[in-house]
Every structure is written in structure tokens, then in C-alpha cells.
Design a protein around this motif. Sequence first.
Motif, PDB file in Angstrom:
ATOM      1  N   THR A 699       0.841  -1.340  -0.075  1.00  0.00           N
ATOM      2  CA  THR A 699       0.132  -0.044   0.008  1.00  0.00           C
ATOM      3  C   THR A 699       0.872   1.219  -0.143  1.00  0.00           C
ATOM      4  O   THR A 699       0.372   2.072  -0.951  1.00  0.00           O
ATOM      5  CB  THR A 699      -0.857  -0.065   1.381  1.00  0.00           C
ATOM      6  OG1 THR A 699      -1.708  -1.342   1.065  1.00  0.00           O
ATOM      7  CG2 THR A 699      -1.958   1.208   1.172  1.00  0.00           C
ATOM      8  N   ARG A 700       1.969   1.393   0.847  1.00  0.00           N
ATOM      9  CA  ARG A 700       2.691   2.442   0.815  1.00  0.00           C
ATOM     10  C   ARG A 700       3.433   2.660  -0.593  1.00  0.00           C
ATOM     11  O   ARG A 700       3.551   3.676  -0.616  1.00  0.00           O
ATOM     12  CB  ARG A 700       3.837   2.365   2.108  1.00  0.00           C
ATOM     13  CG  ARG A 700       3.402   2.362   3.355  1.00  0.00           C
ATOM     14  CD  ARG A 700       3.040   3.765   3.917  1.00  0.00           C
ATOM     15  NE  ARG A 700       4.197   4.597   3.830  1.00  0.00           N
ATOM     16  CZ  ARG A 700       5.205   5.029   4.665  1.00  0.00           C
ATOM     17  NH1 ARG A 700       4.668   4.062   5.744  1.00  0.00           N
ATOM     18  NH2 ARG A 700       5.990   5.634   4.673  1.00  0.00           N
ATOM     19  N   VAL A 701       4.064   1.614  -0.970  1.00  0.00           N
ATOM     20  CA  VAL A 701       4.676   1.620  -2.136  1.00  0.00           C
ATOM     21  C   VAL A 701       3.951   2.098  -3.378  1.00  0.00           C
ATOM     22  O   VAL A 701       3.828   3.057  -4.177  1.00  0.00           O
ATOM     23  CB  VAL A 701       5.298   0.429  -2.701  1.00  0.00           C
ATOM     24  CG1 VAL A 701       5.874   0.550  -4.122  1.00  0.00           C
ATOM     25  CG2 VAL A 701       6.538   0.064  -1.889  1.00  0.00           C
ATOM     26  N   VAL A 702       2.596   1.666  -3.606  1.00  0.00           N
ATOM     27  CA  VAL A 702       1.796   2.236  -4.579  1.00  0.00           C
ATOM     28  C   VAL A 702       1.209   3.615  -4.210  1.00  0.00           C
ATOM     29  O   VAL A 702       1.110   4.395  -5.274  1.00  0.00           O
ATOM     30  CB  VAL A 702       0.541   1.081  -4.700  1.00  0.00           C
ATOM     31  CG1 VAL A 702      -0.731   1.851  -5.389  1.00  0.00           C
ATOM     32  CG2 VAL A 702       0.858  -0.175  -4.999  1.00  0.00           C
ATOM     33  N   ALA A 703       1.016   3.820  -3.029  1.00  0.00           N
ATOM     34  CA  ALA A 703       0.723   5.337  -2.920  1.00  0.00           C
ATOM     35  C   ALA A 703       2.035   6.273  -3.064  1.00  0.00           C
ATOM     36  O   ALA A 703       1.643   7.301  -3.737  1.00  0.00           O
ATOM     37  CB  ALA A 703       0.475   5.265  -1.426  1.00  0.00           C
ATOM     38  N   ARG A 755      -2.650 -11.001  -3.966  1.00  0.00           N
ATOM     39  CA  ARG A 755      -3.086  -9.749  -3.594  1.00  0.00           C
ATOM     40  C   ARG A 755      -2.144  -8.322  -3.981  1.00  0.00           C
ATOM     41  O   ARG A 755      -2.562  -7.566  -4.627  1.00  0.00           O
ATOM     42  CB  ARG A 755      -3.701  -9.636  -2.211  1.00  0.00           C
ATOM     43  CG  ARG A 755      -4.576  -8.361  -1.983  1.00  0.00           C
ATOM     44  CD  ARG A 755      -5.640  -8.212  -3.137  1.00  0.00           C
ATOM     45  NE  ARG A 755      -6.409  -6.818  -2.886  1.00  0.00           N
ATOM     46  CZ  ARG A 755      -7.265  -6.464  -3.612  1.00  0.00           C
ATOM     47  NH1 ARG A 755      -7.505  -7.055  -4.829  1.00  0.00           N
ATOM     48  NH2 ARG A 755      -7.603  -5.082  -3.054  1.00  0.00           N
ATOM     49  N   ASP A 756      -0.870  -8.645  -3.267  1.00  0.00           N
ATOM     50  CA  ASP A 756      -0.111  -7.608  -3.745  1.00  0.00           C
ATOM     51  C   ASP A 756       0.151  -7.306  -5.121  1.00  0.00           C
ATOM     52  O   ASP A 756       0.363  -6.101  -5.473  1.00  0.00           O
ATOM     53  CB  ASP A 756       1.175  -7.927  -2.668  1.00  0.00           C
ATOM     54  CG  ASP A 756       0.891  -7.511  -1.448  1.00  0.00           C
ATOM     55  OD1 ASP A 756      -0.040  -7.070  -1.026  1.00  0.00           O
ATOM     56  OD2 ASP A 756       2.029  -7.734  -0.508  1.00  0.00           O
ATOM     57  N   ILE A 757       0.476  -8.532  -5.511  1.00  0.00           N
ATOM     58  CA  ILE A 757       0.745  -8.233  -7.220  1.00  0.00           C
ATOM     59  C   ILE A 757      -0.410  -7.667  -7.901  1.00  0.00           C
ATOM     60  O   ILE A 757      -0.007  -7.005  -8.967  1.00  0.00           O
ATOM     61  CB  ILE A 757       1.242  -9.837  -7.658  1.00  0.00           C
ATOM     62  CG1 ILE A 757       2.572 -10.375  -6.923  1.00  0.00           C
ATOM     63  CG2 ILE A 757       1.294  -9.798  -9.205  1.00  0.00           C
ATOM     64  CD1 ILE A 757       2.706 -11.859  -7.323  1.00  0.00           C
ATOM     65  N   GLY A 761      -0.199  -4.611 -10.110  1.00  0.00           N
ATOM     66  CA  GLY A 761      -0.601  -4.482 -11.636  1.00  0.00           C
ATOM     67  C   GLY A 761      -1.457  -3.770 -12.031  1.00  0.00           C
ATOM     68  O   GLY A 761      -1.587  -3.049 -13.025  1.00  0.00           O
ATOM     69  N   GLU A 762      -2.659  -3.569 -11.168  1.00  0.00           N
ATOM     70  CA  GLU A 762      -3.652  -2.684 -11.514  1.00  0.00           C
ATOM     71  C   GLU A 762      -3.096  -1.038 -11.559  1.00  0.00           C
ATOM     72  O   GLU A 762      -3.383  -0.255 -12.502  1.00  0.00           O
ATOM     73  CB  GLU A 762      -4.727  -2.499 -10.420  1.00  0.00           C
ATOM     74  CG  GLU A 762      -5.488  -3.777 -10.407  1.00  0.00           C
ATOM     75  CD  GLU A 762      -6.486  -3.763  -9.301  1.00  0.00           C
ATOM     76  OE1 GLU A 762      -6.569  -2.965  -8.315  1.00  0.00           O
ATOM     77  OE2 GLU A 762      -7.452  -4.942  -9.348  1.00  0.00           O
ATOM     78  N   SER A 771       4.473  -4.507 -22.231  1.00  0.00           N
ATOM     79  CA  SER A 771       5.436  -5.666 -21.645  1.00  0.00           C
ATOM     80  C   SER A 771       5.367  -5.679 -20.268  1.00  0.00           C
ATOM     81  O   SER A 771       5.719  -6.712 -19.577  1.00  0.00           O
ATOM     82  CB  SER A 771       6.886  -5.016 -22.281  1.00  0.00           C
ATOM     83  OG  SER A 771       7.233  -3.933 -21.754  1.00  0.00           O
ATOM     84  N   VAL A 772       5.323  -4.431 -19.447  1.00  0.00           N
ATOM     85  CA  VAL A 772       5.193  -4.553 -18.191  1.00  0.00           C
ATOM     86  C   VAL A 772       3.808  -5.389 -17.530  1.00  0.00           C
ATOM     87  O   VAL A 772       4.085  -6.037 -16.586  1.00  0.00           O
ATOM     88  CB  VAL A 772       5.210  -3.025 -17.615  1.00  0.00           C
ATOM     89  CG1 VAL A 772       5.021  -2.978 -15.944  1.00  0.00           C
ATOM     90  CG2 VAL A 772       6.480  -2.435 -17.975  1.00  0.00           C
ATOM     91  N   ASP A 773       2.927  -4.912 -18.207  1.00  0.00           N
ATOM     92  CA  ASP A 773       1.657  -5.806 -17.714  1.00  0.00           C
ATOM     93  C   ASP A 773       1.698  -7.122 -18.051  1.00  0.00           C
ATOM     94  O   ASP A 773       1.140  -8.104 -17.216  1.00  0.00           O
ATOM     95  CB  ASP A 773       0.409  -5.242 -18.694  1.00  0.00           C
ATOM     96  CG  ASP A 773       0.127  -3.796 -18.353  1.00  0.00           C
ATOM     97  OD1 ASP A 773       0.491  -3.216 -17.283  1.00  0.00           O
ATOM     98  OD2 ASP A 773      -0.405  -3.156 -19.357  1.00  0.00           O
ATOM     99  N   GLU A 774       2.453  -7.521 -19.102  1.00  0.00           N
ATOM    100  CA  GLU A 774       2.650  -9.184 -19.167  1.00  0.00           C
ATOM    101  C   GLU A 774       3.261  -9.577 -18.010  1.00  0.00           C
ATOM    102  O   GLU A 774       3.147 -10.855 -17.411  1.00  0.00           O
ATOM    103  CB  GLU A 774       3.180  -9.533 -20.440  1.00  0.00           C
ATOM    104  CG  GLU A 774       3.590 -10.832 -20.771  1.00  0.00           C
ATOM    105  CD  GLU A 774       4.176 -10.927 -22.051  1.00  0.00           C
ATOM    106  OE1 GLU A 774       4.404 -12.238 -22.460  1.00  0.00           O
ATOM    107  OE2 GLU A 774       4.277  -9.807 -22.837  1.00  0.00           O
ATOM    108  N   LYS A 775       4.447  -8.921 -17.560  1.00  0.00           N
ATOM    109  CA  LYS A 775       5.485  -9.321 -16.749  1.00  0.00           C
ATOM    110  C   LYS A 775       4.388  -9.570 -15.222  1.00  0.00           C
ATOM    111  O   LYS A 775       4.770 -10.698 -14.415  1.00  0.00           O
ATOM    112  CB  LYS A 775       6.396  -8.508 -16.341  1.00  0.00           C
ATOM    113  CG  LYS A 775       7.591  -8.547 -17.481  1.00  0.00           C
ATOM    114  CD  LYS A 775       8.585  -7.695 -17.129  1.00  0.00           C
ATOM    115  CE  LYS A 775       9.908  -7.878 -18.328  1.00  0.00           C
ATOM    116  NZ  LYS A 775      10.952  -6.983 -17.795  1.00  0.00           N
ATOM    117  N   PHE A 776       3.726  -8.568 -15.120  1.00  0.00           N
ATOM    118  CA  PHE A 776       2.967  -8.720 -13.521  1.00  0.00           C
ATOM    119  C   PHE A 776       2.060  -9.820 -13.530  1.00  0.00           C
ATOM    120  O   PHE A 776       1.540 -10.332 -12.658  1.00  0.00           O
ATOM    121  CB  PHE A 776       2.348  -7.347 -13.393  1.00  0.00           C
ATOM    122  CG  PHE A 776       3.544  -6.682 -12.511  1.00  0.00           C
ATOM    123  CD1 PHE A 776       3.662  -6.651 -11.238  1.00  0.00           C
ATOM    124  CD2 PHE A 776       4.404  -5.877 -13.476  1.00  0.00           C
ATOM    125  CE1 PHE A 776       4.601  -6.109 -10.513  1.00  0.00           C
ATOM    126  CE2 PHE A 776       5.381  -4.936 -12.502  1.00  0.00           C
ATOM    127  CZ  PHE A 776       5.429  -5.111 -11.066  1.00  0.00           C
TER     128      PHE A 776
END
Length: 831
Positions: A699-703, A755-757, A761-762, A771-776
Motif C-alpha cells: 500500500t505504501r509503495v503504490v501510494a 493480492r499485492d501483485i 499490476g492494477e 510488456s510490463v503488464d505481461e510481466k506482472f
Amino acid sequence: MREPRDGATKPSKTASSPAPSFPLILDIDDFKGDFSFDALFGNLVGELLPSFKLEDAELDGADALPNGHMRAPSDASKYSQVLVSPLFPEVEKLLSLFKDSCKELLELRKQIDGRLYNLKKDVSVQDSKHRKTLAELEKGVDGLFDSFARLDSRISSVGQTAAKIGDHLQSADAQRETASQTIELIKYLMEFNSSPGDLMELSPLFSDDSRVAEAASIAQKLRSFAEEDIGRHGIPVPSAMGNATASRGLEVAVANLQDYCNELENRLLSRFDAASQKRELTTMAECAKILSQFNRGTSAMQHYVATRPMFIDVEIMNADTKLVLGDQAAQASPSNVARGLSSLYKEITDTVRKEAATITAVFPSPSEVMSILVQRVLEQRITALLDKLLEKPSLVNLPSMEEGGLLLYLRMLAVAYEKTRELARDLQAVGCGDLDVEGLTESLFSSHKDEYPEYEQASLTQLYKMKMEELRAENQQQISDSSGSIGRAKGASVVSSQQQISVTVVTEFVRWNEEAISRCNLFASQPATLATHVKAVFTCLLDQVSQYIADGLERARDSLTEAANLRERFVLGTSVTRRVAAAAASAAEAAAAAGESSFRSFMIAVQRSGSSVAIIQQYFANSISRLLLPVDGAHAAACEEMAQAMSSAEAAAYKGLQQCIETVMAEVERLLSAEQKATDYRSPDDGMAPDHRATSACTRVVAYLSRVLESAFTALEGLNKQAFLTELGNRLHKVLLNHWQKYTFNPSGGLRLKRDITEYGEYLRSFNAPSVDEKFELLGIMANVFIVAPESLATLFEGTPSIRKDAQRFIQLRDDYKAAKLASKLSSLWS
């Protein structure tokens, strides 16, 4: 029809009467004019058929048969009655009448034929007579024409003879007149050839002021004749005049005539001056006409122009300078100078226009005098003014900006050049003969225009240096005015924000350049010269903008570098006290804030750099390209220089964006290390329901990413934005993989990892990086290795073999990896 010739009337014919007892006479007149056969027929049968007209009228309304008979009644009794009695009982009488008529018609035709024959005969006779008469007339006309031709030839011959006689008489009269004039000239020549320097014994003609024009004409003729005679004998005129005492030819006459002509010319000029002061135009015109015989009147023209007050009155020249420069010449501004020049040049034009009226009334060749006058105005009066107005500064020791710098000189030069060209056009309209006014005007500014490009470039450089010094002074003032209690990290962010790139400054660079380009248009008339000047001036703008943007990006990079140094300074080892760790964590937070501030500052710098480059490109497209296109290769060369000039700024931007990614990833690693707990992915089996929320670290990283990358989404565009976000997404993927290698996972922890992934990804889908979307997406599948039972792992990789390599490392992070002996069970899969 006519009545019988004996005057008896025709007996009436009834239905029972026999054939007519008298001959029927037809008249030829019956067939003249508007002949109608129906009328003729009606007259023939009118007496035999009195009901002809009535029956005819009834037939028009009745139902008639096609052959003219009336339709019979329909009943049988009426039909039988018709068959018993004939329809036309008078048919026999009519037949007899028609036969007589035919006979008379034949008779009439014979009479007509006879008449026609007689008429043809008469016409033939008359035609023969007419042709004979015409032939006789033609012979008479031919004879008349011959007589006229002989008469015309005679008249022409007589006229030619008379013309020849007239020519001979005219030639003889001219010769007599020439001989008479020659005798007079010889007599006057002998008077001038009597003794050297003696002009007292001349005829009264040469001293009579009322006959000065005649005297001047004769003197010029005598002088030309004497000089021509000496020239034929091969004696130069000066030596002949010097040896006048030694020779008794015409040398004495030449010397005396020269002295007399000089004396007469001076006398006429004095009279011309006196008349000029009194504005006696008639006397001035008479003198000018006589003086035109001496050197085509050049002395009179030049003397008149030289004595004009505008050329000899010092007060007028001082007034010119005062009107243009004002009382304090050092503080004159281009706008004031423009107004002063407009007033002065209008005054000069009005003066020249007044002089043109006088010149037209006085001189035989006014255009030549106007040419001399206008040339004198430009070369003397205007040049004197320009010398005081345009003092060319040195390119070695530039004038200070407090004094106006080179820009003041260039603006003064442009104003003076434009106004002087307007003056030249006005003088051209007034009239200046064959004088090339435009060429003469250009020559007045030739010394300034030769070095103009160097001065323009030096002025732009001087303006740029002044602006940079001004910005540095403002920054220093802002730094000194800021609070001294600001921490080092926050101070660094304040400095970077104070030294940000400004689109307003770039716009000011463009405004300087636009002004310089307008002067290039003014001074350069040829497309090639204009293109050269424009390219040099535009190159200055490219250098200035490139340097300014590169320096601004480097300053923004310096703040990123200092934030990175702050982060490294507070990296601690493992064995530290709790107090030291708390202090280090607080300092790390400050370093993170500095890094975030530096990131935003650099993104603002990148955004403003892009806006500045767009301004330059728009300026080039709207103002520069049209001036370069007429010259082959100039436009392409300017485009190449523009690309090269921006390359340094692009390199600084690229390095800064790499540092931005490093800054973001460093903060992500710090947040993951500080917030992620071992129990997040290995929750105890306490019987409680598993937590399906994202971990606090996630949560902190995404924020943080959402907050810090907001400026990147705004600042970057197009391919630059796509490349930056793709690189950032790939780096985040790598950091997360390395981070998760530090933990072990049970099935509930695997669910939380998934759930974190999903959260990561979202958020990353906003990058629009496939390419990033595919990796996640593959990461989400790989997280299933912590959730499925050990015996189901092999089937997991059958659907997605691409994750096999990373999954091999992840499987080792299962908390039952050793207990379930997964290494031996999956060894065949890895091989």
C-alpha cells in the motif's frame, strides 16, 4: 369578265335555256393582281347557278359526301326519288360554258405570247443600244484617266523643280547668312587676336550688358573655332596660351577669349546671386540661360546649390542635431530619434520641394540641378547628422548595458536606415533627375551594414549574459532571504526550485531574436544575403536556448545527486543501537523527502524544456523557414543545426530521467524494507480467517508511486513518456522479485502475495506499457506456487512454461519445501 363589245347585256341563263347565244369574253385584267380561281369560277357560273353561293354555304354545315353530293335521306322513298330525277339539270349548259371559256383562254394565251415575243424583241434592241452606249462611255473614261495621269505627272515634275529651286535658294541664303556671320566672327576674332591681355579695344557688343547673351554666344563660337584651329596644328592649348607673345596665330585670341569668358561668367554669376537674393526669378532665368553656354551651365547649377542656406548655415546643422538627439544626446532613445528624424526629414522634403519650384522656373535643365541638390542633401546634411547619431561601438570593449549596450546602437541604426530610406523615396517623388537615390542612400550606411551580422550576434550574446547574471543575482537574493533554519535536504530542494527553467525566459530569448530578424529583413535586400544573416542570428538563439536548458537540467540533476548522497549517508549496518536506528530512520525520511522534491523539480524542468523546444520549433516554422527556403540548402542546414543544438539538452534530460528512476527505486526499496514484515506472507495457523488485504508495504509503495509519478505523467509526452514508464515498470518488477526472495510463504501468505501483485499490476496498467503488464500477469500466475498443493505443482507449469525459471527460485521459498521434499519431486521437471 367583260360585257359584249356591242354593249348588249348578257341574257340570263335558266335551267331550261340552251347553250349561250353569244361568245363569252374574258379580259386579261381579270388575271392581274390578286388572282383567285374561286372568284373566276363563281363569275362564270353565277348566272347559270344563282343558288351556287347559298348551296355552298349550306354544304359547309351539312353532312356532305366526299364527291360533293348531299347525303340522301335514309328512308327508301326518298332514295328512290333521287334515282328518278338528276342532281344537276344545268350540267349541259355548264359544259358548253366551260368549253367556250377554254377557247377564250387559249386565245388569251396566244395574245399574251405575242406580247411577250414583242417585248423580248424590244428588250433585245434596247439592250444592244445600252451596251453600245456603255462601251463608248468606257472609252471616254479611259481617255479621261489618261489625261489626268499626264496632268498629275506634269504637276509632280513642276513641283520637284520648284522644290529644287527652293532648296537652292535656301542653301544660297544660308550660305549668304553664314558668310555674313563668318565675316562678323572674323572681325571679332581679329579684335581678340590683336594683343595679349588687351580687352579694352573690343567692340561695344562685348561690354553692353543688354546684349550679354549675344556676346556670350559669339565668344563661345570664337573660342571653339580658335581652339579647333590650334588643335589642327598640333599645339596644345595651354602651351599655346603660354607662348602667345611668340606666335602671331590664334593663340592670342584663345587666351583673350578665355579671359573674357571667365570675366563674363563671373559677371553673370554675380548678377545671378543678386537676383537670387531679391527672388527675381526672371533675371535668374535669363542669367541661367546665358550661363548654360559655359560648360553646359554646370557652374551656375553648382553655385546655386552651394549657396543654399541648408548647406552653409551652421545654426541649421546644429538645429538638425538638436531636433533628432534632443538636448542630452547621450540619453536619446530610438523612439525619440524616430520622431525627430520624421520631423527633420519632412522639413528637408518641404525645403527641397520649394527649391524644386524655383529651379523649374529658373534653369533650362531643372532635372540636372535637382540631381545636384538631392545629392548634396544626402552627402552633406544627412551624412553629418548620421555621423553624430551612429557612433559605431567597439566589438572588443562593448558598451555597458547601463548605456544601452550594442542593442541601442542596432536600434538606432535600424531607425536611421528606415527613416532615411523613406526620405529617399520622398525626394525621388519630388524629383531628382537621373540620380540613383536608393543607391546613394545605401552607400551612406555601407560601413555599418558590412559588419552588421557580427554586431547582431554580439548583441544577442551580451543580452544573454546580462539575463543570466540577472537570474543568478535573483537566485542569490532568494537564497539569502530564505530562513536559515531550513535543513540541508530541504535547502537543496529550495535551491533547485529557485533555479528552475523558465518558459518566460525562453520567450524573452525568442523576442530578442525576432527583433534581430526584423533588422535582418530591413538591411538585407537579396535572398541569399538575408538567408545568411537569418541563419547566423537563429543559430545564436539555438545556442542560447540549448545552453539555458542544459544548464537548467544539470542544476535539477545536481539536486537529484545531492538527494542520492543524503540517502547513502544514512545507510546503517546491522549492529546499531535503537536510538541510532531511530535517528537514521528520521534522516532517511528527510532524504526521501528531498529525493521526492528533486524528482518533481526535475520533471518540471523536463516539462519546461519541452515547452521551450516547442516554442523554438514553432518560431522556426512561422518566422524563419520562409526566409531560408528561397536559398538551396539553407533550410536543411538550419534544421540540422537545430537538432544538434538540442542534443546536449536531450543528453542531460536522459541522464536526469535515469537518476529519477534510481531515486524512485531507492525509495521503493526503503519502503519495502521498512514496512514489509516476515509475518505478512507467513501468517500463523491460529485458526483465524486469513487476511486478503494488500500488505502495508504494498500500500505504501503504490501510494508513493501514485504521488511521485503524478508529475512525470504531466511532464512527459509521447515516446519519451512511454519509454520512461516502461523502464520504471521493468525496474520495479526486478526490485520486487529480489525483495520477495527474502521471505518464505505458506498458502495464506501466497494468497496475500497474489493480492499485492494484483495491486501493483492494477496501478501499473496506467503506464500503458504492454510488456510490463505481461510481466506482472506472469507474476500473478507464479504466485500460485505458494497456494497449490505440492502434488499439483507439476500441472501448474504445464499451462505456463515461461515462468519455469523464476518459479524454480520461488518454490524454494515455500515453508514446506524441505518437509515435502519438493526438490526431489520436481527434479525431473527442472531437467
